[in-house]
Scaffold this active site. Sequence first.
Site, PDB file in Angstrom:
ATOM      1  N   LYS A  76      34.951  75.271   0.543  1.00 21.94           N
ATOM      2  CA  LYS A  76      35.977  74.756   1.452  1.00 21.94           C
ATOM      3  C   LYS A  76      35.348  74.399   2.792  1.00 21.94           C
ATOM      4  O   LYS A  76      34.579  75.209   3.314  1.00 21.94           O
ATOM      5  CB  LYS A  76      37.025  75.857   1.618  1.00 21.94           C
ATOM      6  CG  LYS A  76      38.095  75.552   2.611  1.00 21.94           C
ATOM      7  CD  LYS A  76      39.041  76.709   2.723  1.00 21.94           C
ATOM      8  CE  LYS A  76      39.881  76.467   3.955  1.00 21.94           C
ATOM      9  NZ  LYS A  76      40.538  77.606   4.431  1.00 21.94           N
ATOM     10  N   LYS A 109      32.947  79.209   2.741  1.00 21.38           N
ATOM     11  CA  LYS A 109      33.946  78.645   3.648  1.00 21.38           C
ATOM     12  C   LYS A 109      33.286  78.386   4.995  1.00 21.38           C
ATOM     13  O   LYS A 109      32.775  79.302   5.638  1.00 21.38           O
ATOM     14  CB  LYS A 109      35.110  79.626   3.790  1.00 21.38           C
ATOM     15  CG  LYS A 109      36.168  79.150   4.759  1.00 21.38           C
ATOM     16  CD  LYS A 109      37.386  80.050   4.727  1.00 21.38           C
ATOM     17  CE  LYS A 109      38.370  79.622   5.795  1.00 21.38           C
ATOM     18  NZ  LYS A 109      39.554  80.485   5.813  1.00 21.38           N
TER      19      LYS A 109
HETATM   20  C1  PBG Z   1      43.227  81.480   6.495  1.00 19.96           C
HETATM   21  C2  PBG Z   1      43.056  80.144   5.906  1.00 19.96           C
HETATM   22  C3  PBG Z   1      42.748  78.944   6.555  1.00 19.96           C
HETATM   23  C4  PBG Z   1      42.780  77.974   5.588  1.00 19.96           C
HETATM   24  C5  PBG Z   1      43.063  78.583   4.377  1.00 19.96           C
HETATM   25  N1  PBG Z   1      43.219  79.927   4.594  1.00 19.96           N
HETATM   26  C6  PBG Z   1      42.511  78.676   7.996  1.00 19.96           C
HETATM   27  C7  PBG Z   1      41.292  79.148   8.657  1.00 19.96           C
HETATM   28  O1  PBG Z   1      40.450  79.843   8.087  1.00 19.96           O
HETATM   29  O2  PBG Z   1      41.177  78.845   9.840  1.00 19.96           O
HETATM   30  C8  PBG Z   1      42.550  76.507   5.835  1.00 19.96           C
HETATM   31  C9  PBG Z   1      43.333  75.598   4.952  1.00 19.96           C
HETATM   32  C10 PBG Z   1      43.474  74.203   5.421  1.00 19.96           C
HETATM   33  O3  PBG Z   1      42.959  73.775   6.471  1.00 19.96           O
HETATM   34  O4  PBG Z   1      44.166  73.479   4.696  1.00 19.96           O
HETATM   35  N2  PBG Z   1      42.027  82.161   6.687  1.00 19.96           N
HETATM   36 ZN    ZN Z   2      42.159  83.899   8.010  1.00 12.59          ZN
END
Ligand code: PBG
Ligand code: ZN
Length: 328
Positions: free
Chosen positions: A248, A195
Amino acid sequence: MEFPSTRLRRLRQSAPLRRLVRETELNAGDLVLPAFVIPGRGLKEEIPSMPGCFRFSIDKLVDEVKEGNDLGLGGVILFGIPEQKDSTASGAYAAGGIVQRAVEQLKKSLPEVLVITDVCLCEYTDHGHCGVVRKEEVENDATIELLAKIAVSHARSGADALAPSDMMDGRVKTIRQALDREGFQNAVIISYAVKYASAFYGPFRDAAECAPSFGDRSSYQMDVANVEEALREASLDIDEGADIIMVKPALAYLDVIHRVKQRFGHPLAAFNVSGEYAMVEGAVRSGCLDRERIVLEILTSIKRAGADFIISYHAKEAARVLGRGDGF
Ligand code: PBG
Ligand code: ZN
């Protein structure tokens, strides 16, 4: 053999021929619907930065998920927005918490639907970080204990799969051990293994009201410039027991999806995130792009890169088009 004997256009001359030799097939069942759940009744609020996406109270969420299921989608992933946020994210593991109640209701009303829950602290902390904060530092080891507690409470409510999205080190192992200890051997872990610290999450943070109040997430999410590190992250999570790993965002990271799939062959998800959705909707709504075609093209490219399934805010839209059978 060379031209004129070899003519690659020969197999492109009709729709049946193109279908016969198509290498990548996108199905509604490959798509997972993200959904935001809020306290209250009868609520369906449009998210300003994500036109066409909504926050639902539990009763309305059931209707939304039923619609997705009728379209043949692969499942739903839930994000909760609690009544109150605090420094220890207590709403995240409360027995009567928003996600816990949503899962219970979904399992009662639509038992056949696969329910995944996002496991993180940021939607529940007053500072908006994904972990426990001490002296403006996100503490890894204290956080993973809480993540395990959240995962167990979601599993207890009936969630089929838990998706930790925090990027702390060692959390998959801690979560697996906690689930097993509590009797949830069959609860699946879908780890957000790779991520990135991406600007594409902007609209999500608006939707979940979880933008960090200080600093950013670059001390735990990955540097956008790295791909060798992505392979190390994936490898660790697989070793710790992740049943499925995730990359992601998706679109700006197709090379990462490809390399992770090629290297490990492990079940792989990709998250077509909020900013990717907002970008497409912005262009569609200003008349520059054709929504149906662009959505199918993007989702097909993510599968072609190597994803087995895709979490996408365009899941229902894509399933509707795929259901008509005239694709592209
Ligand atoms: C929470 C989370 C996020 C997303 C999924 N779970 C936000 C982040 O990490 O800032 C992002 C999903 C999206 O942008 O559609 N940790
Ligand atoms: Zn988070």
